[in-house]
Design a protein around this motif. Structure first.
Motif, PDB file in Angstrom:
ATOM      1  N   LEU A   1      -1.176   4.737  -1.130  1.00 35.18           N
ATOM      2  CA  LEU A   1      -2.145   4.659  -0.214  1.00 35.18           C
ATOM      3  C   LEU A   1      -2.017   5.572   1.087  1.00 35.18           C
ATOM      4  N   ASP A   2      -3.016   6.014   1.658  1.00 36.67           N
ATOM      5  CA  ASP A   2      -2.993   6.851   2.989  1.00 36.67           C
ATOM      6  C   ASP A   2      -3.157   5.730   3.918  1.00 36.67           C
ATOM      7  N   PRO A   3      -2.392   5.740   4.925  1.00 36.55           N
ATOM      8  CA  PRO A   3      -2.466   4.680   6.043  1.00 36.55           C
ATOM      9  C   PRO A   3      -4.122   4.588   6.430  1.00 36.55           C
ATOM     10  N   ALA A   4      -4.673   5.277   6.550  1.00 41.32           N
ATOM     11  CA  ALA A   4      -5.975   5.155   7.244  1.00 41.32           C
ATOM     12  C   ALA A   4      -7.002   4.308   6.001  1.00 41.32           C
TER      13      ALA A   4
ATOM     14  N   VAL B   1       0.780  -1.099   0.125  1.00 42.17           N
ATOM     15  CA  VAL B   1      -0.012  -0.033   0.050  1.00 42.17           C
ATOM     16  C   VAL B   1       1.004   1.408   0.023  1.00 42.17           C
ATOM     17  N   ALA B   2       2.047   1.307   0.568  1.00 38.26           N
ATOM     18  CA  ALA B   2       2.936   2.463   0.613  1.00 38.26           C
ATOM     19  C   ALA B   2       3.360   2.620  -0.660  1.00 38.26           C
TER      20      ALA B   2
ATOM     21  N   VAL C   1      -8.191  -3.259   5.072  1.00 31.99           N
ATOM     22  CA  VAL C   1      -8.164  -4.541   5.953  1.00 31.99           C
ATOM     23  C   VAL C   1      -9.500  -4.611   6.773  1.00 31.99           C
ATOM     24  N   ARG C   2     -10.071  -3.400   7.487  1.00 33.15           N
ATOM     25  CA  ARG C   2     -11.186  -3.990   8.129  1.00 33.15           C
ATOM     26  C   ARG C   2     -12.507  -4.222   7.447  1.00 33.15           C
TER      27      ARG C   2
END
Length: 127
Positions: A112-115, A107-108, A121-122
């Motif tokens: 993508l933004d970490p949030a 994702v990095a 994932v959720r």
């Protein structure tokens, strides 16, 4: 299939030059997925850097970087001239840790933004 000289085989690997994901990351993800799925087992020897690079038509440095990152994730172990081998996992927590590390790098790399990555994932965990 991409056989190595010991008879172990990777399922088909491919690098998409049109992908926004760098070739080394594509390769790393595919091999990590094969380790996670059990297609590659502890002790399996991976093809040499030169062999895999030639088979895929990519630079040897690309394969070497993928192998280095897989080693940093604890999925493979480089043993010098003996080759690169799949490491054994001692349990589900270690496998989940390796998968999380791979996801974080992916994702990095996609920017993508970490949030947003956590939201993805959720959603996946609820599915």
């Amino acid at each position: 299939m991409v056989p190595d000289d010991t008879g172990a085989q990777l399922t088909t690997l491919a690098v998409d030059p049109a992908s926004s994901e760098p070739p080394f990351a594509q390769l790393r993800t595919q091999i990590a997925n094969q380790v996670a799925s059990g297609a590659l087992k502890a002790g399996d020897r991976l093809p040499t850097v030169r062999q895999l690079a030639g088979d895929l038509g990519i630079a040897a440095n690309t394969v070497a970087r993928a192998y280095r990152e897989l080693e940093a994730d604890g999925l493979v172990e480089g043993r010098g001239r003996a080759g690169t081998f799949v490491m054994g996992r001692s349990g589900p927590e270690e496998a989940a840790d390796a998968a999380a590390s791979l996801y974080a790098r992916t994702v990095a790399g996609l920017g993508l933004d970490p949030a947003e990555a956590l939201a993805i994932v959720r959603r996946a965990l609820r599915a």
